[in-house]
Scaffold this motif. Structure first.
Motif, PDB file in Angstrom:
ATOM      1  N   SER A 157      -0.057   9.197   6.392  1.00 19.86           N
ATOM      2  CA  SER A 157      -1.436   8.728   6.193  1.00 19.86           C
ATOM      3  C   SER A 157      -2.078   8.461   7.539  1.00 19.86           C
ATOM      4  CB  SER A 157      -1.410   7.455   5.341  1.00 19.86           C
ATOM      5  OG  SER A 157      -0.818   6.420   6.084  1.00 19.86           O
ATOM      6  N   HIS A 211       1.164   4.491  -2.557  1.00 25.76           N
ATOM      7  CA  HIS A 211       1.146   5.927  -2.231  1.00 25.76           C
ATOM      8  C   HIS A 211       2.353   6.639  -2.856  1.00 25.76           C
ATOM      9  CE1 HIS A 211      -2.302   6.725   0.242  1.00 25.76           C
ATOM     10  NE2 HIS A 211      -2.036   5.753   1.091  1.00 25.76           N
ATOM     11  N   HIS A 250       0.817  -1.211   0.000  1.00 20.59           N
ATOM     12  CA  HIS A 250       0.000   0.000   0.000  1.00 20.59           C
ATOM     13  C   HIS A 250       0.863   1.280   0.000  1.00 20.59           C
ATOM     14  CE1 HIS A 250      -3.653   2.305   0.867  1.00 20.59           C
ATOM     15  NE2 HIS A 250      -2.969   2.956   1.785  1.00 20.59           N
ATOM     16  N   ASP A 310      -6.423   7.347  -0.284  1.00 16.97           N
ATOM     17  CA  ASP A 310      -6.431   5.997  -0.860  1.00 16.97           C
ATOM     18  C   ASP A 310      -7.193   5.942  -2.179  1.00 16.97           C
ATOM     19  OD1 ASP A 310      -4.952   5.154   1.236  1.00 16.97           O
ATOM     20  OD2 ASP A 310      -6.564   4.101   2.271  1.00 16.97           O
TER      21      ASP A 310
END
Ligand code: KG4
Ligand code: ZN
Length: 335
Positions: free
Chosen positions: A135, A115, A111, A296
């Motif tokens: 985040s 980003h 993930h 996201d």
């Protein structure tokens, strides 16, 4: 090369179809903010249930909107780690089902790698560069020397920056997610309260935000008739100061003059403003994606997936999600 990308690590259900030659074919995203808002934060079981409910209808809508035939994908990219384990599980099971049905390879994506590469959806950045990932779950600084080549420079010792935004919003009686709310009301406030800047003078590149949240809580408990926009603005000033000064320290220490700033908190208007000023003073370049790509989304997973697939990485059908594989390790294992 065309991929279908699946992102379900937290509270956004997101799908994208991306063509490495032509760019985005289409993407779709459903936020669960309304579901979690009454609880002041993400409820893992509800998140997984919402992903289960929404993934297929979203795919259906994406295919109708784009007129795309799923048989034309080359592989399915999906977020393997990190995230809420049940939420990841739903997305991984979905990605596997599509891959199995269409006899296509599966490509795992980290993930945070997604980003970092969200910036590349708009423009390429020369290596090496620094990445500040801010985040709801992470506040990390990395040195990126190539795709998959990540060195961890420092990270939060307790709360992530976004998490502290969400917790302070809750203290102030604002909705979830708290970051956009605090960002918005801070524009009407003034930073009249002096909150601590944890670890700002510490020589490490680590962060700590839980004491800052406690300082806000203590003030709110102690003083009546506070203007919440002033409290929000004072809190935001402290967070932004720490994030920017640590980034400046990382630039000075590594001598790397390019910084990508990604993750939900990089959508913050004050952070963008201060980074712009400090980078001009300190003579480094800053790359921040459009706010839509900061939070996201599945386009970023598609982009990182394409880069992994180009390097021959695929996952077996029995691959399992992981709640928290560090990015620097993921880069080595899946290469
Ligand atoms: O990257 P992201 O969408 O999900 C995670 O991977 O965690 O980040 C979500 C976080 C939340 O904590 C949210 O409050 C924060 O990003 N956020 C913001 C802003 N927009 C989202 N924080 C500060 N200012 C914003 N404008
Ligand atoms: Zn994220």
């Amino acid at each position: 090369m065309i991929t279908l990308a699946v992102e379900t690590s937290c509270d956004e259900t997101a799908l994208a179809i991306y063509d490495s030659e032509k760019g985005p074919v289409g993407d779709i995203l459903l936020s669960q903010a309304k579901v979690h808002s009454p609880f002041g934060g993400v409820v893992p079981e509800l998140s997984a249930r919402e992903h289960t409910r929404n993934l297929l209808p979203l795919l259906d809508r994406l295919l109708k909107n784009t007129g795309f035939d799923l048989r034309n994908i080359d592989f399915v990219a999906f977020t393997l780690t990190p995230g809420l384990i049940m939420s990841l599980t739903v997305g991984v099971a979905f990605a596997k089902a599509v891959a199995y049905l269409y006899r296509k390879p599966l490509v795992p994506v980290h993930h945070l790698e997604g980003h970092i590469y969200s910036v590349f959806l708009e423009r390429p950045v020369d290596y090496p560069f620094l990445a500040l990932v801010v985040s709801g779950g992470h506040t990390d600084l990395f040195l990126v020397e190539g795709f998959g080549r990540y060195t961890f420079l420092g990270g939060t010792l307790d709360d992530a920056a976004g998490e502290s935004y969400d917790k302070v919003a809750r203290i102030l009686g604002l909705g979830y997610p708290g970051g956009p709310e605090i960002d918005r009301i801070s524009r009407r406030g003034r930073p009249v309260y002096t909150f601590p800047r944890p670890l700002i003078d510490d020589p490490s590149l680590n962060f700590s935000f839980s004491g800052l949240k406690t300082a806000v809580l203590n003030l709110v408990r102690k003083e009546k008739n506070l203007k919440i926009e002033d409290v929000a603005s004072s809190f935001q000033e402290a967070v932004v100061d720490v994030l920017v000064e640590k980034t400046v320290r990382a630039v000075r220490e590594t001598g790397v003059g390019r910084v990508v700033v990604v993750g939900g908190v990089s959508a913050n208007s004050r952070l963008r403003e201060v980074l712009k000023d400090r980078s001009a003073e300190e003579n480094f370049e800053v790359f921040i994606p459009h706010p839509r790509l900061s939070t996201d989304n599945a386009l970023m997973i598609a982009y990182a997936g394409i880069e992994r697939f180009k390097r021959g990485v695929t996952a077996p059908l029995d691959v399992n999600p992981e709640p928290n594989v560090p990015l620097q390790e993921f880069g080595k294992v899946w290469s």
